[in-house]
Write an enzyme that holds these catalytic residues in place. Structure first.
Site, PDB file in Angstrom:
ATOM      1  N   LYS A 303       0.691  -1.215  -0.049  1.00 35.72           N
ATOM      2  CA  LYS A 303      -0.029   0.105   0.048  1.00 35.72           C
ATOM      3  C   LYS A 303       0.740   1.317   0.056  1.00 35.72           C
ATOM      4  O   LYS A 303       2.050   1.309   0.333  1.00 35.72           O
ATOM      5  CB  LYS A 303      -1.110  -0.159   1.166  1.00 35.72           C
ATOM      6  N   ARG A 338      -3.054 -10.023   5.585  1.00 32.87           N
ATOM      7  CA  ARG A 338      -3.802 -10.031   4.014  1.00 32.87           C
ATOM      8  C   ARG A 338      -2.532  -9.578   3.206  1.00 32.87           C
ATOM      9  O   ARG A 338      -2.025  -8.470   3.198  1.00 32.87           O
ATOM     10  CB  ARG A 338      -4.555  -9.239   3.909  1.00 32.87           C
TER      11      ARG A 338
HETATM   12  C1  YH5 Z   1      -7.480  -4.658   3.670  1.00 28.93           C
HETATM   13  O1  YH5 Z   1      -6.745  -3.728   3.974  1.00 28.93           O
HETATM   14  N1  YH5 Z   1      -7.754  -3.931   1.308  1.00 28.93           N
HETATM   15  S1  YH5 Z   1      -7.940  -4.036  -1.523  1.00 28.93           S
HETATM   16  C2  YH5 Z   1      -3.704  -0.212  -2.664  1.00 28.93           C
HETATM   17  C3  YH5 Z   1      -2.423  -0.805  -3.124  1.00 28.93           C
HETATM   18  C4  YH5 Z   1      -2.084  -1.969  -2.721  1.00 28.93           C
HETATM   19  C5  YH5 Z   1      -3.035  -2.743  -2.197  1.00 28.93           C
HETATM   20  C6  YH5 Z   1      -0.809  -0.051  -4.720  1.00 28.93           C
HETATM   21  N2  YH5 Z   1      -9.126  -5.647   0.259  1.00 28.93           N
HETATM   22  C7  YH5 Z   1      -7.983  -4.666   2.147  1.00 28.93           C
HETATM   23  O2  YH5 Z   1      -4.979  -4.420  -1.276  1.00 28.93           O
HETATM   24  N3  YH5 Z   1      -9.615  -6.398   2.612  1.00 28.93           N
HETATM   25  C8  YH5 Z   1      -8.298  -4.441   0.103  1.00 28.93           C
HETATM   26  O3  YH5 Z   1      -1.318   0.111  -3.393  1.00 28.93           O
HETATM   27  C9  YH5 Z   1      -8.876  -5.731   1.687  1.00 28.93           C
HETATM   28  N4  YH5 Z   1      -8.209  -5.468   4.574  1.00 28.93           N
HETATM   29  C10 YH5 Z   1      -9.191  -6.254   4.174  1.00 28.93           C
HETATM   30  N5  YH5 Z   1      -9.705  -7.149   4.931  1.00 28.93           N
HETATM   31  C11 YH5 Z   1      -6.764  -2.745  -1.538  1.00 28.93           C
HETATM   32  C12 YH5 Z   1      -5.444  -3.390  -1.740  1.00 28.93           C
HETATM   33  C13 YH5 Z   1      -4.349  -2.328  -2.261  1.00 28.93           C
HETATM   34  C14 YH5 Z   1      -4.650  -1.100  -2.399  1.00 28.93           C
END
Ligand code: YH5
Length: 363
Positions: A303, A338
């Protein structure tokens, strides 16, 4: 109204020789020797002190009307968490586990949509993450990136169901990452055993009843605002306390709808309507959420927070930061991490686990 919040801190490796001075955090691998006692009145912190565990009873006795609830919170901090039951599969939560992300969106900006339109390839990638030691797969077919178009539920089902069917047949524990009741239902029918909803069952009015009827575990994640606009100007008076209270309300709504507390997991929702400082406050304060009495899920993998702390590293260069945050979570007793990088994260968690085990081995 005044309320007391208890944040376990001053972690120690093992309880030996520390009778009365340490408590075990949620039946896991860490013990805490102090609690940060935070008293809030009208949304403001009016008292904040570090209380050693051996003086906790006396400190709680000074809380007046807030004492009984604080004692209940303390019981939640130490109660072991029940294993998750996903259909025929059981995931123990007495040690941190990896929940591996499997995106089947055409436009995922964390992994570039590697598996769109290729269910066999997606299932193959899932199998590799399970072989690496991931405890479950979190399969999603909707992008919640800021500004992303909403996906029609029929399309979302068409993306995820064939992948879930293949992996369920192979015996995988599967979580469905969606906000839509119809997708939850189709995914559970296809063999998923847990619902991960970034809206904490607030987006679709049918979702609460569906999860209650299916009796499956559910992850309630905090968010502020709508995905398209949530990063515009997020505001909190006290992010840690507000996210805690919001999750407590969602737990109450779930219980009122007939969802068993043992089936509820909570997640502070890193990046969902939060500034860098909000995210860091949540990461530093994670252990507070054990007071909710539910297993904690943490999603920080790849993130923006990591980029913001490391010279704006682009998404494909955030592995080390992702592992640093996974370990920071483990050290605070987070049960489910996760993550995108299953192999690397599982290795880090196994090394962490080896250190904990040695500290607990009789000399
Ligand atoms: C979460 O924290 N996050 S979707 C932006 C990024 C990288 C990854 C490039 N679903 C979560 O993973 N479910 C998502 O930067 C989730 N907890 C739970 N339980 C977003 C994501 C992401 C967004």
């Amino acid at each position: 109204m005044t309320r007391a919040f208890l944040r376990p801190t001053a972690f120690v490796d093992a309880p030996f020789g520390h009778d009365g001075q340490v408590l075990r955090l949620a039946g896991g691998l860490v013990w805490f020797s102090a609690v940060e006692l935070i008293v809030v009145a009208d949304g403001r912190r009016i008292r904040q002190e570090l209380v050693p565990v051996e003086r906790l009873d006396a400190a709680l006795a000074t809380l007046g009307a807030a004492e009984a609830a604080a004692r209940a919170t303390l019981a939640c901090l130490t109660a072991p968490r029940a294993p998750l039951v996903l259909g025929a599969r059981t995931v123990p939560l007495d040690q941190p586990q990896a929940m591996a992300i499997l995106n089947v969106t055409p436009d995922s900006f964390s992994d570039g949509g590697a598996h769109a339109g290729d269910p066999a390839g997606a299932a193959e990638a899932g199998m590799r993450m399970l072989e690496a030691g991931a405890a479950m797969l979190d399969i999603g077919g909707e992008s919640t990136r800021p500004g992303a178009a909403t996906v029609w539920e029929g399309d979302e089902i068409a993306r995820v169901a064939p992948v879930i069917e293949r992996l369920a047949r192979a015996g995988a524990a599967i979580s469905i990452d969606t906000r839509k009741a119809a997708v939850m239902a189709a995914a559970l029918d296809a063999g998923a055993g847990l619902v991960n909803d970034v809206s904490a069952l607030t987006y679709d009015p049918q979702a609460l009843g569906l999860v209650a009827a299916r009796r499956c575990p559910v992850v309630l994640m905090h968010y502020q605002g709508a995905p398209a606009t949530m990063q515009r100007d997020p505001h909190y008076r006290d992010v840690l306390i507000e996210v805690y209270d919001w999750l407590a309300e969602r737990i109450a709504a779930c219980e009122a709808a007939g969802i068993a507390r043992a089936n509820i997991l909570v997640d502070p929702g890193i990046g969902f309507g939060k500034t860098l400082r909000h995210n860091l406050a949540l990461l530093n304060g994670l252990s507070l959420f054990h007071g909710l009495g539910c297993p904690i899920v943490l999603g920080a993998s790849r993130k923006r927070t990591i980029g913001a702390l490391s010279n704006e590293a682009p998404v494909e260069q955030r592995l080390s930061g992702s592992i640093a945050l996974a370990l920071a979570g483990a050290a605070q007793g987070v049960q489910l991490l996760r993550v995108h990088d299953a192999f690397e994260t599982v290795q880090a968690l196994r090394v962490w686990r080896g250190l904990r085990d040695e500290a607990l081995a009789p000399a």
